[in-house]
Design an enzyme around this catalytic site. Structure first.
Site, PDB file in Angstrom:
ATOM      1  CB  CYS A 161      -1.264  35.502  12.682  1.00 52.44           C
ATOM      2  SG  CYS A 161      -1.576  36.748  11.447  1.00 52.44           S
ATOM      3  CD  GLU A 162      -0.664  28.983  14.518  1.00 56.35           C
ATOM      4  OE1 GLU A 162       0.170  28.183  14.968  1.00 56.35           O
ATOM      5  OE2 GLU A 162      -1.845  28.696  14.308  1.00 56.35           O
TER       6      GLU A 162
ATOM      7  NE  ARG B 280       5.165  15.246   5.116  1.00 54.94           N
ATOM      8  CZ  ARG B 280       6.432  15.007   5.332  1.00 54.94           C
ATOM      9  NH1 ARG B 280       7.351  15.769   4.812  1.00 54.94           N
ATOM     10  NH2 ARG B 280       6.806  13.982   6.085  1.00 54.94           N
TER      11      ARG B 280
ATOM     12  CE1 TYR C  56       3.082  14.339  11.067  1.00 54.25           C
ATOM     13  CE2 TYR C  56       3.404  15.229   8.858  1.00 54.25           C
ATOM     14  CZ  TYR C  56       2.624  14.554   9.779  1.00 54.25           C
ATOM     15  OH  TYR C  56       1.400  14.082   9.396  1.00 54.25           O
TER      16      TYR C  56
ATOM     17  CD  GLU D 122      -2.601  -1.074   2.739  1.00 58.80           C
ATOM     18  OE1 GLU D 122      -2.295  -0.219   3.604  1.00 58.80           O
ATOM     19  OE2 GLU D 122      -3.514  -1.885   2.913  1.00 58.80           O
ATOM     20  N   PRO D 123       1.663   1.462  -1.029  1.00 53.64           N
ATOM     21  CG  PRO D 123       2.782   1.471  -3.077  1.00 53.64           C
ATOM     22  CD  PRO D 123       1.798   0.681  -2.255  1.00 53.64           C
TER      23      PRO D 123
HETATM   24  N1  LLP Z   1      -1.548   2.079   4.459  1.00 54.25           N
HETATM   25  C1  LLP Z   1      -2.031   2.555   5.631  1.00 54.25           C
HETATM   26  C2  LLP Z   1      -2.945   1.726   6.403  1.00 54.25           C
HETATM   27  C3  LLP Z   1      -1.639   3.823   6.087  1.00 54.25           C
HETATM   28  O1  LLP Z   1      -2.111   4.279   7.244  1.00 54.25           O
HETATM   29  C4  LLP Z   1      -0.741   4.609   5.316  1.00 54.25           C
HETATM   30  C5  LLP Z   1      -0.332   5.937   5.744  1.00 54.25           C
HETATM   31  C6  LLP Z   1      -0.281   4.076   4.083  1.00 54.25           C
HETATM   32  C7  LLP Z   1      -0.703   2.805   3.703  1.00 54.25           C
HETATM   33  C8  LLP Z   1       0.646   4.834   3.168  1.00 54.25           C
HETATM   34  O2  LLP Z   1       1.839   5.169   3.765  1.00 54.25           O
HETATM   35  P1  LLP Z   1       3.010   5.821   2.871  1.00 54.25           P
HETATM   36  O3  LLP Z   1       3.452   4.777   1.876  1.00 54.25           O
HETATM   37  O4  LLP Z   1       2.461   6.997   2.188  1.00 54.25           O
HETATM   38  O5  LLP Z   1       4.048   6.173   3.860  1.00 54.25           O
HETATM   39  N2  LLP Z   1       0.944  12.820   6.922  1.00 54.25           N
HETATM   40  C9  LLP Z   1       2.150  12.070   7.194  1.00 54.25           C
HETATM   41  C10 LLP Z   1       2.044  10.619   6.741  1.00 54.25           C
HETATM   42  C11 LLP Z   1       0.863   9.877   7.308  1.00 54.25           C
HETATM   43  C12 LLP Z   1       0.756   8.454   6.848  1.00 54.25           C
HETATM   44  C13 LLP Z   1      -0.530   7.816   7.280  1.00 54.25           C
HETATM   45  N3  LLP Z   1      -0.718   6.471   6.824  1.00 54.25           N
HETATM   46  C14 LLP Z   1       3.338  12.800   6.571  1.00 54.25           C
HETATM   47  O6  LLP Z   1       3.151  13.864   5.996  1.00 54.25           O
HETATM   48  O7  LLP Z   1       4.457  12.334   6.693  1.00 54.25           O
END
Ligand code: LLP
Length: 414
Positions: free
Chosen positions: A344-345, A314, A318, A272-273
């Site tokens: 304004c932060e 981001r 983070y 699930e990328p």
């Molecule tokens: N599958 C599930 C169940 C997930 O919760 C996620 C991401 C993915 C796949 C995909 O993950 P990826 O391959 O994109 O890393 N907003 C954060 C990232 C949150 C990810 C949430 N879940 C950021 O900006 O780093």
């Protein structure tokens, strides 16, 4: 390489980014479809030795045109809301190619997904499983379900995006997953047990945690087989890290090698990328509004741009690093600029201490924002969300126009 300089101008594929900014304005997201397609095809290639399916994680970038193109190149999908399913249907996806993850699926979302013919629910608790069983029974359909395992594996990422530790809200321990799988197979006729799923976190750069979680799921699968429960698929989740600064994430080829060494006879391996397919394909174009160099020793040199934390959260959320480049390379004296937005932060920053020779009016490209960029944007400070542009070779299109004040105020009454 989707972003290269031609005659000193940073381009997305063959299109100079200043040409896009002139026509669309700033701030504006730009995505190189060629980069997304190349990443997808590379992953597909390394997974070819096993039975597998790529399920693009829609949350990373859910622009309809990106989704439509994902459908076209044969992707399956991973979603976490009914809204994402609506988007996919609009983009022409077949719901049977979609898995639905997430800890809080509502009645409405479950009914909608079942009526649409969802491929699988990745269930995360016993009570959620019961809810899906009841709704499926009422609708007189069979709900395909896989169980999300929490393997209690630590990953080296920001704590907000680590998901596979015991203390995280996601999935369930192997012992509980085993019992639930047996119960589904034996006592819950409105459910069809499909397999096991897992997602250990995001921006994971080491391969070891994937080896450990895959082995944990294979072991659980063989115990289930011994108990007479068939497990047709293993979904190892997403989370593959990318290089923002100096990280050295494992490559798709190394992931493929790991997979090819495991015995996966009779099981489909799903991934699930999100980020690793779309992250590097995106830049955020922003213009320098004001330069505010320090006048007192110890104060910082601020570069105030027209993008802000509402457009790209981001860095604020983070402390994430995104490289910043000038679109037109010009000479001048460089300083360590703190690149901040108009909100304004004090937390409204996009980059800190970047050595750049800047002038007011310069166009900047904030790199690697194709994932979790626009999708996490908001209207904070009543700012209009930016446009999204897709480039492919020497053509480009506005895939989402800039929001207007009418769009924004439409839902309110006075
Ligand atoms: N599958 C599930 C169940 C997930 O919760 C996620 C991401 C993915 C796949 C995909 O993950 P990826 O391959 O994109 O890393 N907003 C954060 C990232 C949150 C990810 C949430 N879940 C950021 O900006 O780093």
């Amino acid at each position: 390489m989707p972003y290269l300089r031609k005659d000193g101008v940073l381009c997305a594929d063959d299109i100079p980014l200043n040409a896009i900014a002139e026509q669309v304005g700033t701030p504006c997201y730009v995505y190189s479809w060629s980069d997304v397609a190349a990443r997808y095809q590379e992953l597909e290639r390394v997974l070819r030795s096993v039975s597998s399916r790529i399920r693009y994680s829609v949350k990373a970038n859910s622009n309809l045109e990106i989704l439509r193109r994902m459908v076209e190149i044969g992707a399956g999908f991973d979603i976490v809301s009914g809204g994402e399913l609506e988007r996919l249907i609009r983009a022409g996806a077949d719901p049977s190619d979609v898995v639905f993850s997430g800890v809080g699926k509502s009645h409405q979302e479950i009914s909608f997904a079942l009526k649409s013919g969802i491929g699988c629910f990745n269930v995360e608790s016993v009570t959620e499983t019961r809810r899906i069983a009841e709704i499926a029974q009422r609708l007189e359909v069979t709900a395909p379900v896989a169980i999300r395992v929490n393997p209690d594996i630590d990953v080296d990422t920001h704590p907000y995006i680590a998901t596979g530790m015991r203390e995280n809200k996601f999935g369930m321990p192997e012992k509980d997953a085993f019992q639930l799988a047996v119960a589904i197979a034996q006592d819950m006729p409105s459910l069809a047990f499909m397999g096991l799923a897992c997602h250990i976190g995001s921006q994971v750069t080491e391969l070891g945690p994937y080896r450990d979680s895959l082995d944990a799921m294979l072991e659980l699968r063989s115990r289930l087989l011994q108990a007479g429960v068939t497990c047709a698929s293993i979904d190892i989740g997403g989370g593959f890290g990318i290089r923002y600064r100096d990280e050295e994430p494992f490559s798709f080829a190394e992931f493929g090698e790991l997979i090819s060494k495991r015995s996966l006879q009779g099981v489909e391996l799903d991934v699930e990328p999100g980020r690793s397919l779309v992250g590097s394909a995106g830049v955020l174009l922003t213009s320098v509004e004001y330069l505010k160099p320090a006048t007192v020793v110890g104060y910082l040199d601020f570069c105030i741009v027209d993008a802000a934390m509402n457009d790209l959260i981001r860095p604020a959320l983070y402390e994430a690093f995104h490289d910043v480049e000038k679109v037109m390379s010009t000479e001048g004296e460089a300083r360590d600029w703190h690149i901040v937005g108009p909100i304004c932060e004090t937390g409204d920053f996009l980059a800190s201490a970047r050595s750049l020779a800047l002038q007011e009016g310069d166009l900047l490209a904030i790199r690697d924002v194709g994932a979790y960029g626009f999708v996490m944007s908001s209207n904070y400070n009543t700012r209009l969300r930016p446009a999204e542009v897709i480039v492919e070779g020497d053509t480009w299109m506005v895939a989402r126009r800039r929001e207007s004040m009418t769009d924004l105020l439409n839902l309110e009454e006075v």
